[in-house]
Design an enzyme around this catalytic site. Sequence first.
Site, mmCIF file in Angstrom:
data_model
loop_
_atom_site.group_PDB
_atom_site.id
_atom_site.type_symbol
_atom_site.label_atom_id
_atom_site.label_comp_id
_atom_site.label_asym_id
_atom_site.label_seq_id
_atom_site.Cartn_x
_atom_site.Cartn_y
_atom_site.Cartn_z
ATOM 1 N N PHE A 1 -0.010 11.899 6.870
ATOM 2 C CA PHE A 1 -0.616 10.614 7.185
ATOM 3 C C PHE A 1 -1.931 10.460 6.445
ATOM 4 O O PHE A 1 -2.854 11.242 6.634
ATOM 5 C CB PHE A 1 -0.814 10.441 8.687
ATOM 6 C CG PHE A 1 -0.941 8.996 9.065
ATOM 7 C CD1 PHE A 1 0.183 8.203 9.242
ATOM 8 C CD2 PHE A 1 -2.188 8.410 9.199
ATOM 9 C CE1 PHE A 1 0.078 6.853 9.545
ATOM 10 C CE2 PHE A 1 -2.316 7.054 9.514
ATOM 11 C CZ PHE A 1 -1.180 6.285 9.698
ATOM 12 N N VAL A 2 -1.998 9.457 5.598
ATOM 13 C CA VAL A 2 -3.186 9.274 4.761
ATOM 14 C C VAL A 2 -3.923 7.986 5.137
ATOM 15 O O VAL A 2 -3.320 7.038 5.643
ATOM 16 C CB VAL A 2 -2.807 9.251 3.262
ATOM 17 C CG1 VAL A 2 -2.333 10.621 2.813
ATOM 18 C CG2 VAL A 2 -1.746 8.198 2.968
ATOM 19 N N ASP B 1 0.832 -1.200 0.000
ATOM 20 C CA ASP B 1 0.000 0.000 0.000
ATOM 21 C C ASP B 1 0.867 1.251 0.000
ATOM 22 O O ASP B 1 0.679 2.154 -0.807
ATOM 23 C CB ASP B 1 -0.959 0.009 1.198
ATOM 24 C CG ASP B 1 -0.263 -0.273 2.526
ATOM 25 O OD1 ASP B 1 0.931 -0.654 2.519
ATOM 26 O OD2 ASP B 1 -0.902 -0.111 3.576
ATOM 27 N N ASP C 1 7.148 3.620 3.325
ATOM 28 C CA ASP C 1 7.419 4.703 4.261
ATOM 29 C C ASP C 1 8.913 4.693 4.581
ATOM 30 O O ASP C 1 9.703 5.147 3.755
ATOM 31 C CB ASP C 1 6.521 4.462 5.488
ATOM 32 C CG ASP C 1 6.467 5.617 6.450
ATOM 33 O OD1 ASP C 1 6.170 6.726 6.022
ATOM 34 O OD2 ASP C 1 6.718 5.402 7.643
ATOM 35 N N ARG D 1 -10.138 1.980 6.683
ATOM 36 C CA ARG D 1 -9.669 1.154 5.556
ATOM 37 C C ARG D 1 -10.717 1.074 4.445
ATOM 38 O O ARG D 1 -10.385 0.907 3.280
ATOM 39 C CB ARG D 1 -9.344 -0.268 6.029
ATOM 40 C CG ARG D 1 -8.140 -0.368 6.954
ATOM 41 C CD ARG D 1 -7.700 -1.833 7.074
ATOM 42 N NE ARG D 1 -6.826 -2.093 8.215
ATOM 43 C CZ ARG D 1 -5.505 -1.950 8.196
ATOM 44 N NH1 ARG D 1 -4.903 -1.521 7.107
ATOM 45 N NH2 ARG D 1 -4.782 -2.202 9.267
#
Length: 184
Positions: free
Chosen positions: A155-156, A103, A106, A168
């Site tokens: 932050f998504v 996904d 980071d 989610r």
Amino acid sequence: MAYDMRDDLEDIYFTEQQLADKVAELGARITEDYRDKNPLIVSVLKGSYVFMADLTRAIDAPCNVDFMVVSSYGVGTKTSGEVQIIKDISQPIDGRDLLIVEDILDSGVTLHYLMQVLKARGANSIRLCTLLSKPARRKVEVKVDYLGFEIPDAFVVGYGLDYAERYRNLPYIGILKPSVYGGA
Ligand code: IMP
Ligand code: MG
């Protein structure tokens, strides 16, 4: 008034249409590259479950799918540290062409470790497809073969991505209001 998840968002970052267009584009590239390879497409749960479902349906070539769960490294763990495999791929990967689906990339710590583990098991090739990447947060270098979008250090949530296991199921990607974090 009933609670609405959307009230927790500051902004929508990628709309359903933007995501669908990007998934179609990535799917077309992967179809071309893997046409005769019967790749094993491996989703790293949970965050990638929505992307995985859409991406695999945008790939117009034979493939197999599988899933892994890996623990996130805790605070205070050294950045080069171990990542625990909670659920492993359920088939041999010897000689297979693997496509790892994530996904968001980071720090890169999880993926860096995972790629090394899978390489050591004798896969013929391993490539990485990630929907999002935050280059500013990288601690270890990870080569991305198929990238959806680069994003800044925000932050998504949504489209599989969570905050404290929520959001989610939002069909698009949004930025949380700072107040949701207990911030301003
Ligand atoms: P890393 O690349 O090893 O630091 O781990 C990346 C993981 O952190 C992702 O798979 C997500 O589960 C989580 N993560 C990082 N940034 C975000 C974000 O903005 N929203 C939701 N989850 C995130
Ligand atoms: Mg994840």
